[in-house]
Structure formats: structure tokens, C-alpha cells
Design a protein around this motif. Structure first.
Motif, PDB file in Angstrom:
ATOM      1  N   HIS A 234       0.811  -1.215   0.000  1.00  0.00           N
ATOM      2  CA  HIS A 234       0.000   0.000   0.000  1.00  0.00           C
ATOM      3  C   HIS A 234       0.849   1.270   0.000  1.00  0.00           C
ATOM      4  CE1 HIS A 234       0.959  -0.915   4.182  1.00  0.00           C
ATOM      5  NE2 HIS A 234       0.774   0.366   4.451  1.00  0.00           N
ATOM      6  N   LYS A 235       2.119   1.140   0.335  1.00  0.00           N
ATOM      7  CA  LYS A 235       3.006   2.300   0.335  1.00  0.00           C
ATOM      8  C   LYS A 235       3.400   2.711  -1.090  1.00  0.00           C
ATOM      9  CE  LYS A 235       4.982   0.857   4.762  1.00  0.00           C
ATOM     10  NZ  LYS A 235       6.209   0.389   5.466  1.00  0.00           N
ATOM     11  N   ILE A 236       3.189   1.791  -2.035  1.00  0.00           N
ATOM     12  CA  ILE A 236       3.616   2.034  -3.422  1.00  0.00           C
ATOM     13  C   ILE A 236       2.428   2.118  -4.370  1.00  0.00           C
ATOM     14  CG2 ILE A 236       5.114   1.210  -5.286  1.00  0.00           C
ATOM     15  CD1 ILE A 236       6.493  -0.571  -3.149  1.00  0.00           C
ATOM     16  N   ALA A 237       1.461   1.212  -4.177  1.00  0.00           N
ATOM     17  CA  ALA A 237       0.319   1.121  -5.100  1.00  0.00           C
ATOM     18  C   ALA A 237      -0.977   1.346  -4.316  1.00  0.00           C
ATOM     19  CB  ALA A 237       0.307  -0.243  -5.780  1.00  0.00           C
ATOM     20  N   PRO A 238      -1.631   2.472  -4.489  1.00  0.00           N
ATOM     21  CA  PRO A 238      -2.793   2.817  -3.654  1.00  0.00           C
ATOM     22  C   PRO A 238      -4.112   2.176  -4.059  1.00  0.00           C
ATOM     23  CG  PRO A 238      -2.343   4.597  -5.173  1.00  0.00           C
ATOM     24  CD  PRO A 238      -1.242   3.580  -5.371  1.00  0.00           C
ATOM     25  N   TYR A 239      -4.183   1.575  -5.266  1.00  0.00           N
ATOM     26  CA  TYR A 239      -5.450   0.992  -5.723  1.00  0.00           C
ATOM     27  C   TYR A 239      -5.471  -0.507  -5.419  1.00  0.00           C
ATOM     28  CZ  TYR A 239      -5.853   5.412  -8.219  1.00  0.00           C
ATOM     29  OH  TYR A 239      -5.922   6.744  -8.525  1.00  0.00           O
ATOM     30  N   TYR A 240      -6.461  -0.915  -4.623  1.00  0.00           N
ATOM     31  CA  TYR A 240      -6.557  -2.303  -4.153  1.00  0.00           C
ATOM     32  C   TYR A 240      -7.886  -2.861  -4.669  1.00  0.00           C
ATOM     33  CZ  TYR A 240      -5.672  -6.047  -0.655  1.00  0.00           C
ATOM     34  OH  TYR A 240      -5.384  -7.233   0.002  1.00  0.00           O
ATOM     35  N   TYR A 241      -7.796  -3.827  -5.608  1.00  0.00           N
ATOM     36  CA  TYR A 241      -8.998  -4.318  -6.277  1.00  0.00           C
ATOM     37  C   TYR A 241      -9.506  -5.635  -5.689  1.00  0.00           C
ATOM     38  CZ  TYR A 241      -8.986  -0.738  -9.854  1.00  0.00           C
ATOM     39  OH  TYR A 241      -9.073   0.479 -10.503  1.00  0.00           O
ATOM     40  N   THR A 242     -10.822  -5.774  -5.703  1.00  0.00           N
ATOM     41  CA  THR A 242     -11.438  -7.024  -5.241  1.00  0.00           C
ATOM     42  C   THR A 242     -11.168  -8.133  -6.257  1.00  0.00           C
ATOM     43  OG1 THR A 242     -13.527  -6.356  -6.258  1.00  0.00           O
ATOM     44  CG2 THR A 242     -13.223  -5.839  -3.922  1.00  0.00           C
ATOM     45  N   GLY A 243     -11.406  -9.371  -5.833  1.00  0.00           N
ATOM     46  CA  GLY A 243     -10.941 -10.515  -6.592  1.00  0.00           C
ATOM     47  C   GLY A 243     -11.874 -11.035  -7.665  1.00  0.00           C
ATOM     48  N   TRP A 244     -11.264 -11.778  -8.586  1.00  0.00           N
ATOM     49  CA  TRP A 244     -11.964 -12.490  -9.658  1.00  0.00           C
ATOM     50  C   TRP A 244     -11.161 -13.721 -10.089  1.00  0.00           C
ATOM     51  CZ3 TRP A 244      -9.171 -13.068 -14.199  1.00  0.00           C
ATOM     52  CH2 TRP A 244      -8.049 -12.248 -14.346  1.00  0.00           C
ATOM     53  N   HIS A 245      -9.873 -13.688  -9.822  1.00  0.00           N
ATOM     54  CA  HIS A 245      -8.948 -14.664 -10.399  1.00  0.00           C
ATOM     55  C   HIS A 245      -8.710 -15.886  -9.516  1.00  0.00           C
ATOM     56  CE1 HIS A 245      -6.594 -12.534  -7.521  1.00  0.00           C
ATOM     57  NE2 HIS A 245      -5.514 -13.251  -7.753  1.00  0.00           N
ATOM     58  N   GLU A 246      -8.834 -15.729  -8.180  1.00  0.00           N
ATOM     59  CA  GLU A 246      -8.623 -16.846  -7.258  1.00  0.00           C
ATOM     60  C   GLU A 246      -9.654 -16.783  -6.135  1.00  0.00           C
ATOM     61  OE1 GLU A 246      -4.567 -17.497  -5.950  1.00  0.00           O
ATOM     62  OE2 GLU A 246      -3.779 -16.601  -7.791  1.00  0.00           O
ATOM     63  N   PRO A 247     -10.860 -17.257  -6.402  1.00  0.00           N
ATOM     64  CA  PRO A 247     -11.912 -17.178  -5.390  1.00  0.00           C
ATOM     65  C   PRO A 247     -11.741 -18.166  -4.238  1.00  0.00           C
ATOM     66  CG  PRO A 247     -12.715 -18.246  -7.374  1.00  0.00           C
ATOM     67  CD  PRO A 247     -11.357 -17.740  -7.705  1.00  0.00           C
ATOM     68  N   GLY A 248     -10.834 -19.121  -4.384  1.00  0.00           N
ATOM     69  CA  GLY A 248     -10.582 -20.071  -3.293  1.00  0.00           C
ATOM     70  C   GLY A 248      -9.304 -20.827  -3.570  1.00  0.00           C
ATOM     71  N   ALA A 249      -8.162 -20.184  -3.327  1.00  0.00           N
ATOM     72  CA  ALA A 249      -6.875 -20.773  -3.712  1.00  0.00           C
ATOM     73  C   ALA A 249      -6.385 -21.791  -2.685  1.00  0.00           C
ATOM     74  CB  ALA A 249      -5.828 -19.673  -3.901  1.00  0.00           C
ATOM     75  N   GLU A 250      -6.172 -23.016  -3.129  1.00  0.00           N
ATOM     76  CA  GLU A 250      -5.718 -24.107  -2.268  1.00  0.00           C
ATOM     77  C   GLU A 250      -4.212 -24.315  -2.422  1.00  0.00           C
ATOM     78  OE1 GLU A 250      -6.238 -26.732   0.673  1.00  0.00           O
ATOM     79  OE2 GLU A 250      -8.031 -25.950  -0.323  1.00  0.00           O
ATOM     80  N   LEU A 251      -3.517 -24.362  -1.289  1.00  0.00           N
ATOM     81  CA  LEU A 251      -2.119 -24.784  -1.285  1.00  0.00           C
ATOM     82  C   LEU A 251      -2.100 -26.303  -1.185  1.00  0.00           C
ATOM     83  CD1 LEU A 251      -0.568 -22.136   1.156  1.00  0.00           C
ATOM     84  CD2 LEU A 251      -1.094 -21.939  -1.284  1.00  0.00           C
ATOM     85  N   HIS A 252      -0.905 -26.898  -1.375  1.00  0.00           N
ATOM     86  CA  HIS A 252      -0.841 -28.357  -1.383  1.00  0.00           C
ATOM     87  C   HIS A 252       0.432 -28.900  -0.732  1.00  0.00           C
ATOM     88  CE1 HIS A 252      -3.617 -27.426  -4.706  1.00  0.00           C
ATOM     89  NE2 HIS A 252      -4.247 -28.489  -4.253  1.00  0.00           N
ATOM     90  N   TYR A 253       0.270 -30.068  -0.141  1.00  0.00           N
ATOM     91  CA  TYR A 253       1.403 -30.871   0.282  1.00  0.00           C
ATOM     92  C   TYR A 253       1.698 -31.865  -0.835  1.00  0.00           C
ATOM     93  CZ  TYR A 253       0.901 -29.257   5.118  1.00  0.00           C
ATOM     94  OH  TYR A 253       0.835 -28.485   6.260  1.00  0.00           O
ATOM     95  N   LEU A 254       2.925 -31.903  -1.280  1.00  0.00           N
ATOM     96  CA  LEU A 254       3.371 -32.892  -2.255  1.00  0.00           C
ATOM     97  C   LEU A 254       4.294 -33.868  -1.539  1.00  0.00           C
ATOM     98  CD1 LEU A 254       4.235 -30.548  -5.282  1.00  0.00           C
ATOM     99  CD2 LEU A 254       2.019 -31.532  -4.642  1.00  0.00           C
ATOM    100  N   VAL A 255       4.048 -35.164  -1.715  1.00  0.00           N
ATOM    101  CA  VAL A 255       4.849 -36.178  -1.041  1.00  0.00           C
ATOM    102  C   VAL A 255       5.412 -37.141  -2.082  1.00  0.00           C
ATOM    103  CG1 VAL A 255       4.911 -37.903   0.805  1.00  0.00           C
ATOM    104  CG2 VAL A 255       3.249 -36.019   0.917  1.00  0.00           C
ATOM    105  N   ASN A 256       6.717 -37.339  -2.063  1.00  0.00           N
ATOM    106  CA  ASN A 256       7.344 -38.300  -2.957  1.00  0.00           C
ATOM    107  C   ASN A 256       6.752 -39.678  -2.693  1.00  0.00           C
ATOM    108  OD1 ASN A 256       9.653 -40.487  -3.303  1.00  0.00           O
ATOM    109  ND2 ASN A 256      10.107 -38.821  -4.721  1.00  0.00           N
TER     110      ASN A 256
END
Length: 365
Positions: A234-256
Motif C-alpha cells: 500500500h506504500k507504493i500502489a494505492p489501488y486495491y482491487y477485489t478478486g476475480w482470479h482466485e476465489p478459493g486458492a488451495e495450497l498443497h502438500y506434495l509427497v514423494n
């Protein structure tokens, strides 16, 4: 004491729940009678050592696994500053350099396009819809099918919920404002904005502030108030937009898969339980942090202008997304199977969501 009791109850319940996921159950080929043998695994995280709550998920998981196994399962968590490959987790786990990883699978679209939908799709499922699909709508089975050729067993690793659309130095009024815009935005959303003339790029979280400050990028999306404000965007870019691209982003555990199959059956179960509990905790914590930091932002960063993309811009982005998804489905049988499964589930889940949460919030503002 209450927190500890709650965790014990949760893990006890999830031992049973995780046990029913036959699609991710290993053979437990190691000798389960070796009750005193200690198994040591190494996990590489995409996240730096201070990137809360992402890095906390795998650290909490490792602690739970060791406690529940009475010290028989020890997992060393290496943040990105240690292994120096934040966006290389797939290769590290696939090759066996690391036994496990914690990451977002859409970072690896260049290696396998079918990894994208398991994190998020633009205009796709919300976090609750995504998790319902994953655990009960066939998502887990499809995820194992995609990652099996990579010698990996994959598990959900925590959901961010609705992500904000990003920080912009200049206001977006029309689609033409995207032309020439250099933006950090991973996953399929990067493909979408590229069609508008923007230049998408993927940059690790630890490098984002510097890239935005120095003009390497003009805009970026990260997560939401939970993580964005403390990054200082916010110190550099003052415009903060609501979302459309990731409405529910899931991280993952990967196991060999070889490392997983070497574990006795009971330790496989403990590992799965620890991953699921830590993933759920990260999701809940992110929700809490979003609420806290949004309130904080209104007083500490009054210069921030929270905006929504104009309807004409969103309509154009959705039209581009639909066209690109259609092309992708026609070219890839695997993507066709995943996308059709997601869309069918989303239709059912969205009908309920509109009737339930959306209507409730709308009627009680």
C-alpha cells in the motif's frame, strides 16, 4: 488447555475421516511392526521463514506428526531461504531431493498444465466449494491421477479463501488499461490478462515489494489483507482491487511416492491427519487475519482505495477466460476431465451458496 483439547479432538476425528480416503492411501509396505523405528522426512516450502500463515502450516503439521507418532515420525521443514528454489518444489519432490513440499500447484503450469485447477481457476469455485469438491466431489482422485506421473502423492494444504484482485499503481477503468501492464499474477489468470495485452510474470513472495518499488512490475496480486498489508504494498500502489482470479486458492502438500510408501500404515495415517488438520487451521487463521487486517488497514492505511473492476472489464476478462478454458479442454483430455468435474460441482454448490450464505448476508447487512 482449551486449544490443546480442541486440537486433540480434531485430530482424533480426522484420523477416521482421513482413513476413508482410499484414493490417497498408500500400501503401508514398510514393516508396521517396527514400532520403535524413527522415520525422518525433509520438506521444502515455497514460503520464506516469516511468511505467516503459509510457512506455519507445514511447521504445525510437522509438530503434530511428531507428537501423534510419539516421536517416530520427524519432519524437517526447510523454508525457501534454505533450499533457494521457492518455485521449484515440484522438481525437488519428484526427484527425491526432498521427501515433501508445501506449495501452490499452479506455479507448475509450465511443466504440467493440469496442475493449475487444483489451486484455483478464475471465476471458479470459492474455498468451501473447492474443498467440498476436493474431499467429496472427486477432486482428490483427479489430483492423484495428475501427480502420479510425477512420482508424487498430493494432498490439500490450506485454502486462502477469496483473494483480492491486486495492487495497482494506476486505476483500471477499461480493458485497455491492461495493455503493457507488467503484473505479478500466476496460474491461469496470467493467461487471461495476457490476452488483454498485459505482461504477466511469476515472482516469489519475498521479492514482490522490491519488484513493485523498483518498477520491475506495475501491479501485483498476492493474497488479501491477511498478508498484503504487512508486505507494505500500500506504500507504493494505492489501488486495491477485489478478486476475480482466485476465489478459493488451495495450497498443497506434495509427497514423494517412494518416501510415502516406505512409511508404515499407521504413520501414513498420522501424516495424512496432520496435513489435513494443519490445512484446516491455515484456512481458518487466514479468514481471521483477513478480518483483523482489513480493520487495521482502514485506520493505518487510509490512502488505500478499495475498488472493484468495472463490470465491462470483468465481463471481458470472463469472456477471455471462458474462451481459453474451452481451447484448453479441447486440447487436453486430462484438463477436460478436471474442468468438467469442477464446473458440474460448482453449479450444484453455487445454487446452495446463493440460497444460504449469500442470501443471508444480503438480507442482514
Amino acid at each position: 488447555m482449551l486449544k490443546k483439547i480442541t486440537l486433540v479432538v480434531a485430530t482424533t476425528l480426522l484420523v477416521t475421516a482421513c482413513g476413508s480416503n482410499s484414493e490417497t492411501a498408500g500400501s503401508g509396505s514398510a514393516d508396521s511392526g517396527q514400532s520403535d523405528k524413527v522415520y525422518k522426512l525433509k520438506l521444502a516450502a515455497t514460503w520464506g521463514p516469516t511468511l505467516t500463515p503459509f510457512i506455519d502450516a507445514s511447521q504445525n503439521m510437522a509438530k503434530m506428526a511428531e507428537e501423534m507418532s510419539n516421536g517416530r515420525l520427524k519432519i524437517q521443514v526447510d523454508p525457501s531461504n534454505k533450499h533457494k528454489s521457492p518455485l521449484g518444489i515440484l522438481d525437488l519432490v519428484k526427484s527425491g531431493q526432498y521427501d515433501m513440499g508445501h506449495t501452490a500447484t499452479y506455479y507448475y503450469k509450465g511443466k504440467d498444465l493440469a496442475t493449475i485447477p487444483f489451486t484455483a481457476m478464475p471465476f471458479g469455485m470459492t474455498s468451501t466449494e473447492q474443498q467440498g469438491w476436493m474431499y467429496y466431489g472427486g477432486g482428490l482422485e483427479l489430483m492423484q491421477k495428475v501427480f502420479k506421473p510425477h512420482n508424487i502423492v498430493a494432498f490439500p494444504g490450506g485454502n486462502t479463501g477469496m483473494q483480492m484482485g491486486g495492487w495497482f499503481k494506476k486505476e483500471i477503468n477499461t480493458v485497455d488499461d491492461f495493455k503493457g501492464l507488467k503484473m505479478r499474477i500466476p496460474g491461469f489468470a496470467g493467461e487471461v490478462i495476457a490476452e488483454t495485452g498485459a505482461v504477466p510474470t511469476t515472482i516469489p513472495g519475498g521479492e514482490l515489494y522490491t519488484a513493485l518499488d523498483r518498477g520491475t512490475i506495475d501491479a501485483l496480486e498476492w493474497v488479501g489483507p491477511s498478508m498484503d498489508i504487512k508486505m507494505g504494498f500500500h506504500k507504493i500502489a494505492p489501488y486495491y482491487y477485489t478478486g476475480w482470479h482466485e476465489p478459493g486458492a488451495e495450497l498443497h502438500y506434495l509427497v514423494n511416492d517412494k518416501a510415502y510408501d516406505k512409511l508404515p500404515a499407521d504413520l501414513q495415517q498420522i501424516l495424512k491427519t496432520a496435513m489435513r488438520v494443519s490445512a484446516d487451521d491455515m484456512s481458518v487463521r487466514t479468514q481471521h487475519m483477513n478480518a483483523e487486517f482489513l480493520a487495521q488497514m482502514k485506520t493505518e492505511a487510509p490512502n488505500v482505495q478499495i475498488k472493484t473492476m468495472p463490470p465491462a472489464v470483468l465481463n471481458e476478462l470472463k469472456a477471455i477466460n471462458d474462451r481459453l478454458v474451452g481451447d484448453m479442454v479441447n486440447e487436453s483430455p486430462m484438463m477436460k476431465e478436471i474442468i468438467e468435474s469442477q464446473q458440474a460441482y460448482q453449479t450444484k454448490a453455487r445454487n446452495w451458496g446463493k440460497l444460504a450464505d449469500y442470501q443471508y448476508i444480503k438480507d442482514n447487512q
